[in-house]
Design an enzyme around this catalytic site. Structure first.
Site, PDB file in Angstrom:
ATOM      1  N   GLU A  81      23.916  -8.668  -0.279  1.00 21.82           N
ATOM      2  CA  GLU A  81      23.114  -8.971  -1.480  1.00 21.82           C
ATOM      3  C   GLU A  81      23.138  -7.747  -2.364  1.00 21.82           C
ATOM      4  O   GLU A  81      23.015  -6.618  -1.877  1.00 21.82           O
ATOM      5  CB  GLU A  81      21.668  -9.309  -1.089  1.00 21.82           C
ATOM      6  N   ASN A 114      17.480 -20.429  -0.663  1.00 26.36           N
ATOM      7  CA  ASN A 114      17.147 -19.217   0.094  1.00 26.36           C
ATOM      8  C   ASN A 114      15.645 -19.144   0.281  1.00 26.36           C
ATOM      9  O   ASN A 114      14.905 -19.227  -0.712  1.00 26.36           O
ATOM     10  CB  ASN A 114      17.606 -17.978  -0.701  1.00 26.36           C
ATOM     11  N   GLU A 115      15.193 -19.035   1.514  1.00 28.64           N
ATOM     12  CA  GLU A 115      13.757 -18.866   1.783  1.00 28.64           C
ATOM     13  C   GLU A 115      12.916 -19.834   0.962  1.00 28.64           C
ATOM     14  O   GLU A 115      11.968 -19.428   0.291  1.00 28.64           O
ATOM     15  CB  GLU A 115      13.319 -17.440   1.447  1.00 28.64           C
ATOM     16  N   CYS A 154      16.921 -13.519  -2.430  1.00 30.46           N
ATOM     17  CA  CYS A 154      16.108 -13.822  -3.618  1.00 30.46           C
ATOM     18  C   CYS A 154      16.937 -13.739  -4.892  1.00 30.46           C
ATOM     19  O   CYS A 154      16.628 -14.378  -5.886  1.00 30.46           O
ATOM     20  CB  CYS A 154      14.924 -12.859  -3.708  1.00 30.46           C
TER      21      CYS A 154
END
Ligand code: AHR
Length: 788
Positions: free
Chosen positions: A24, A368-369, A244
């Protein structure tokens, strides 16, 4: 006598792509990191939306003779709207500071300079150090009002570290010019200096300097030392482009702060838009999807891209479901980019970038999440479309940011309902959480979707952290339900830290491999295709590290960026050390309710009404005197999305219960019940959280074993205890062969730094007799054997 008997003929699980990496662009992992570009703000696109203090001339400065303007009237491409107009009546220069302390060059090496320019004139290019320090770092960086102005920057202060090369410019339209510079000496504080003669009137953009020696020599390539550190892990997959970073953004693809939309990251570099990176800096997108796929190919690992699911949990907003088609199509286009032949639209785009053959794609992640219904309403549209068109691609659904709780459960419900192949779980926890939860995956259904543990780490880069991660990985390896796993985050530029710990730290010229790195490497380089059965005899049962049967200590209440009234406090065990009512303010001051609760069972109840602010309360219990060890009930946590219980051990948090909840200004009656290590919370009489704060325990030796198709056997053993363990390893049929061992050991607090590595792998060998071999596993060690 302790013995481990290995049974290569009895496979227990296919491990396929089990361990990989997760890239990331946070901590300047890409720009100023893995991406080889040495110039910061090469296209004059930095802007306050990326970071408050950024402006078009961030990282640039000029000598007093130069006049410059950032213009937008006729750019190279509308995606890259800003460029620099330079004019000079007398000779002068502009300079770029690069990242960190400056541009790093190595004596004798070549560097490729390129620039887009328009006009008639000449640029003399060199890298130099300023022999006198600029008046101040601030002056050097400039501000948006006064960019790059510093009268102390004059020609006499330049000390070249490359020969100068002259570049004649003669172009009515934007043209690319290139030249090669050779470093005459090593520098870590260089400036790219462009000198202009009197009478200059030129437009410039995409001012770039790359090492010629990028990873695998690719153009627009990667910094070799960082890329090699990643390759040497031997990952089986790479998850990218982020966590994120993927979903924290605007729904409009053309917005500067958009979510990470792959289509914006391909094509000619000078035509890619700049992006606000949600980690508060600028992302050039020079390292885009094409470069990620090439990197995976170069490392020999499976690419595992993650696309946004049209929902942003950070803002709680999603694309209208009637318009989700555009997002789904974009995802299918990505798959075509990776897998389509040259006759397809996106296969042709890939070919035009230099890769006619498909990259191939086995996995794709959506989201994501993700927490909240918003994502799970949209997920099925992606799922169905991918399944219909690409039935062999494994689709990864998303779970929340914690090991347990409502977010995680929603992901699994959705995955089971739609038949996702894997579910992406994430958690960052204390080493003690890992020690307490070694069997976390034992109860997962081995026949359902598989676990993709897409982000995990214990909080820290000491050898103790690495040891607990190693122990946990022996269990990940064996657990039938676990399909893929990767540590996070991967990379950190030490001068731009967003998140720590990280697997690899670097600056402009050095790379530090943490003890955690060496553990990951050991697990990736000592993994076959199938786990095998083994019997461990003579070992002790797991030993608890503490016998704290109850959660005792102080209880406190503080506002979490709110003001409000607490009243009618009741505690079932006395003494209550606070008045029965008080106010909390946005200063978040801490009110002690009870100084020392020693009872095994107790309950706290009180009323709360928020009058101001966005979040809720922090209720701490079981707080040990003088230690950062406690339990936390967060009522209205992270952006007011959560009602969580977390266990802190010496300041390191593990979330052990998660509910999605938004605190409002209505009156609440809150109740906390503690019974031994069981915790329950109630909000207005309704059960909100229920969990057990499990205590850490140590296994005598953590063991996993696998074999590959060539018959090589891999054995990994983690000794977390302070005693050496003498073990007979039985492996009948391997007599006369050699066990190549790799050992990691050290002090528990040992860390690797730019100055010194304290934890490094050591290799050794053992000869096998008819039975196998005897080995002493040192205290506090990870040992991996390759036998065959
Ligand atoms: O790895 C750092 C961040 O942690 C990721 O962006 C996110 O997915 C998680 O919260």
């Amino acid at each position: 006598m302790k013995t481990i008997t290995l049974f290569p003929q009895r496979p227990t699980k296919d491990v396929e792509d089990l361990f990989g990496i997760f890239f990331e662009d946070l901590n300047h992992a890409a720009d100023g990191g893995l991406y080889g570009e040495l110039v910061q703000n090469r296209s004059f696109e930095f802007a306050p939306i990326d970071r408050e203090e950024y402006h078009s001339l961030t990282a640039w400065r000029k000598s007093p003779e130069i006049g410059w303007n950032v213009e937008t009237a006729s750019p190279i491409h509308s995606n890259n709207p800003h460029y620099l107009h330079v004019h000079a009546d007398r000779e002068g220069f502009i300079a770029n500071e690069g990242y960190n302390a400056g541009i790093c060059l190595e004596a004798g090496k070549e560097y490729e300079f390129s620039i887009f320019a328009k006009g008639q004139g000449q640029i003399t290019v060199a890298v130099a150090e300023f022999s006198e320090a600029p008046a101040s770092k601030e002056a050097e960086r400039g501000t948006s009002e006064d960019p790059g102005e510093d009268p102390s920057i004059i020609r006499g202060t330049l000390r070249p570290v490359t020969a100068s090369a002259a570049l004649p410019i003669s172009a009515d339209n934007w043209s690319k010019y290139t030249l090669t510079l050779t470093a005459s000496e090593t520098t870590h504080a260089g400036r790219l200096v462009l000198t202009f003669p009197a009478g200059t009137d030129l437009c410039l953009d995409m001012v770039s300097l790359f090492p010629a020696d990028t990873f695998r020599g690719r153009k627009n390539g990667l910094r070799r030392d960082i890329a090699e550190a990643l390759q040497e892990l031997k990952p089986r997959f790479m998850r990218f482009p982020g966590g994120c970073l993927v979903h924290d953004g605007n729904l409009d693809k053309t917005a500067r702060d958009s979510m990470y939309r792959w289509i914006n990251t391909v094509g000619p570099v000078e035509e890619r838009p700049s992006r606000r990176n949600n980690w508060r800096y600028n992302q050039t997108l020079g390292l885009g999807y094409y470069e990620y796929f090439c990197f995976c190919e170069d490392m020999g690992c499976e690419p595992l891209p993650v696309v946004p699911g049209g929902f942003n949990p950070h803002k709680g907003e999603g694309v209208d479901v009637d318009h989700i088609g555009e997002w789904v199509e974009e995802t299918l286009a990505l798959i075509e980019f990776a897998t389509g032949d040259e006759n397809t639209k996106y296969g042709a785009l890939r070919a035009s970038m230099g890769h006619p053959a498909p990259f191939g794609l086995k996995y794709i992640g959506v989201g994501n999440e993700e927490i909240g219904d918003g994502f799970f309403e949209r997920y099925p549209y992606f799922h169905q479309a991918i399944r219909d068109k690409y039935p062999n691609i494994r689709i990864i659904n998303s779970a929340g940011p914690f090991a347990v709780g409502e977010g995680r459960d929603a992901g699994w419900r959705s995955a089971v309902k739609y038949g996702s192949d894997l579910v992406d779980e994430h958690y960052y926890s204390s080493p003690e959480w890992f020690l307490a939860n070694m069997h976390h995956y034992d109860d997962y259904d081995p026949n359902g979707p598989k676990v993709f543990l897409g982000e995990f780490a214990s909080w820290g880069n000491t050898f103790y952290n690495a040891l607990t991660e190693a122990a946990y990985m022996t269990h990940l390896e064996k657990a039938p339900a676990v399909g893929l796993a990767c540590y996070a985050p991967l990379l950190c530029n030490a001068d731009y830290v967003n998140w720590a710990p990280d697997l690899i730290w670097f600056n402009g010229h050095q790379v530090v491999k943490t003890p955690n790195y060496y553990v990951q490497q050991l697990f990736m380089t000592h993994l076959g295709n199938q786990e095998i059965a083994f019997e461990a005899e003579g070992f002790e049962a797991a030993m608890p590290l503490t016998d704290e049967k109850s959660i005792s200590g102080a209880i406190t209440i503080a506002g979490n960026d709110v003001a409000g009234e607490i009243s009618d406090i009741q505690l079932t065990v006395l003494p209550l050390n606070s008045p029965a009512a008080f106010s909390v303010t946005r200063e978040n001051e801490v009110h002690t309710v009870a100084e020392s609760v020693t009872a095994e069972n107790y309950a706290l109840e009180f009323s709360f009404r928020r009058s101001e602010g966005r979040k809720g309360l922090r209720i701490v219990f079981g707080k040990k005197p003088g230690e950062d060890t406690y339990l936390l009930w967060e009522f209205g946590g992270w952006d007011n999305w959560d009602c969580n219980i977390s266990s802190f051990v010496r300041g390191r948090a593990s979330t052990i219960s998660h509910r999605i909840f938004h605190v409002t200004d209505q009156p609440y009656r809150l109740r906390l019940e503690v019974s031994g290590r069981r915790i329950r919370t109630f909000v207005n009489g309704e059960l909100m959280n229920e969990t057990v704060d499990r205590l850490p325990e140590l296994e005598d030796l953590y063991i996993s074993a696998s074999k590959d198709t060539a018959g090589t056997v891999y054995l990994k053993c983690v000794n977390l205890t302070g005693e050496n363990k003498e073990v007979q390893v039985n492996l009948p049929g391997f007599g006369g062969k050699t066990a190549l061992g790799t050992l990691l050991t050290g002090g528990l607090s040992g860390e690797n730094t730019f100055e010194k590595d304290t934890v490094l792998p050591k290799e050794f060998q053992k000869a096998l007799n008819d039975k196998g071999f005897a080995h002493t596993f040192p205290a506090h060690s990870v040992t991996a054997f390759r036998i065959g």
